[in-house]
Design a protein around this motif. Structure first.
Motif, short mmCIF file in Angstrom:
data_model
loop_
_atom_site.label_atom_id
_atom_site.label_comp_id
_atom_site.label_asym_id
_atom_site.label_seq_id
_atom_site.Cartn_x
_atom_site.Cartn_y
_atom_site.Cartn_z
N PRO A 1 0.83 -1.22 0.00
CA PRO A 1 0.00 0.00 0.00
C PRO A 1 0.86 1.27 0.00
N TRP A 2 1.50 1.54 -1.14
CA TRP A 2 2.41 2.69 -1.23
C TRP A 2 1.71 3.99 -0.85
N GLU A 3 0.38 4.04 -1.02
CA GLU A 3 -0.35 5.28 -0.75
C GLU A 3 -0.25 5.70 0.71
N VAL A 4 0.06 4.78 1.61
CA VAL A 4 0.19 5.16 3.02
C VAL A 4 1.42 6.06 3.20
N ALA A 5 2.55 5.59 2.73
CA ALA A 5 3.77 6.40 2.81
C ALA A 5 3.61 7.70 2.03
N GLU A 6 3.04 7.62 0.83
CA GLU A 6 2.91 8.81 0.00
C GLU A 6 1.97 9.85 0.64
N THR A 7 0.96 9.39 1.34
CA THR A 7 0.01 10.32 1.95
C THR A 7 0.60 11.04 3.15
N PHE A 8 1.34 10.31 3.99
CA PHE A 8 1.74 10.87 5.28
C PHE A 8 3.22 11.28 5.38
N ALA A 9 4.06 10.79 4.48
CA ALA A 9 5.49 11.07 4.62
C ALA A 9 5.85 12.54 4.42
N PRO A 10 5.28 13.26 3.44
CA PRO A 10 5.73 14.65 3.25
C PRO A 10 5.58 15.51 4.50
N LYS A 11 4.43 15.48 5.14
CA LYS A 11 4.23 16.28 6.35
C LYS A 11 5.17 15.81 7.46
N LEU A 12 5.32 14.49 7.60
CA LEU A 12 6.17 13.94 8.66
C LEU A 12 7.62 14.36 8.46
N ILE A 13 8.09 14.32 7.22
CA ILE A 13 9.47 14.73 6.94
C ILE A 13 9.67 16.20 7.27
#
Length: 256
Positions: free
Chosen positions: A136-148
């Motif tokens: 489910p790549w969409e999990v990382a793609e959805t939340f990683a930018p803000k987290l980074i």
């Protein structure tokens, strides 16, 4: 902000494409130096007995016949004219938690970035196996930018980097983000013996069912409970808790 990307699944991996999309949410200055082929499980290894061959794909994208560690060294020392502000390694197909961080080429990319004096993060996506990988790549793609973005503001001590693991769930089912410690799993590899066409034996290492420490507060527990795990890892492997004990033992030896 200038970001350098690498991975251990290779230049054509879906996870690297996902990582590029994540990075482009943060900046347009994105560079990629990734292995030509799959380098999973090679940890923080260097290529010393054969040459490193660099293939330019476009202006900011390169494939290297080498390990993730080689890729970061080449990216920082050869490809770029100045150090990047951030190294991102991943997104790995499969979590990198507990003992597995010592084997991981994804973690190694972040390790080398840290050794080069650059803020670094490793990103991994847990997945389900149903007749094949369902990631489910969409999990990382959805939340990683803000987290980074949030983690970029954290003042880290030298030789410390972030290990990010995203759970195997739909984005809507995410239960939050947890700062975790590294968990513990038992040894999960088995040896599968086979025979070639001449009857000579050869072997595959194979992952089996893993048991371990699923205590609250660990990376394993967080991901199992549909949370993003953020683990600060450090490169200083010294066990400070036993320094005095070893010193006393050596003094005692000297007196004998």
């Amino acid at each position: 902000m200038r970001i350098l990307l690498t991975n251990d699944d290779g230049i054509h991996a879906e996870g690297l494409a996902a990582l590029e999309r994540i990075a482009r949410e943060l900046t347009d200055d994105v560079w990629i130096v990734a292995p030509e082929t799959d380098q999973s499980g090679l940890a923080h290894s260097l290529t010393l007995s054969e040459p490193l061959r660099l293939r330019k794909i476009d202006d900011k994208r390169f494939a290297l016949r080498g390990t993730p560690t080689d890729c970061i060294i080449m990216g920082v020392r050869e490809v770029l004219d100045e150090k990047p502000d951030l190294v991102l390694s991943g997104v790995n197909a499969g979590a990198n938690m507990a003992d597995d961080v010592t084997y991981s080429g994804t973690i190694a990319g972040a390790i080398e970035g840290t050794l080069q004096g650059i803020k670094s993060m490793a990103l991994s996506q847990a997945y389900n196996y149903a007749g094949g990988r369902v990631v489910p790549w969409e999990v990382a793609e959805t939340f990683a930018p803000k987290l980074i973005r949030q983690l970029m503001d954290v003042d880290l001590p030298d030789w410390t980097f972030f290990n990010l693991n995203f759970p195997n769930c739909a984005p809507k089912d995410l239960q939050g983000v947890e700062v975790t410690s590294q968990g513990k799993l038992d040894f999960g590899l088995t040896i599968d013996e086979r025979a070639d066409g001449r009857g000579l034996p050869y072997y595959w290492l194979r992952f089996g069912e893993r048991k371990g420490d699923f205590r609250a507060g660990t990376d394993i527990h967080a991901v199992k409970n549909h949370k993003i795990s953020v683990t600060p890892l450090k490169l200083d492997l010294t066990d400070y808790t036993v320094l005095d004990r070893v010193q006393r033992a050596l003094i005692g030896e000297d007196r004998d």
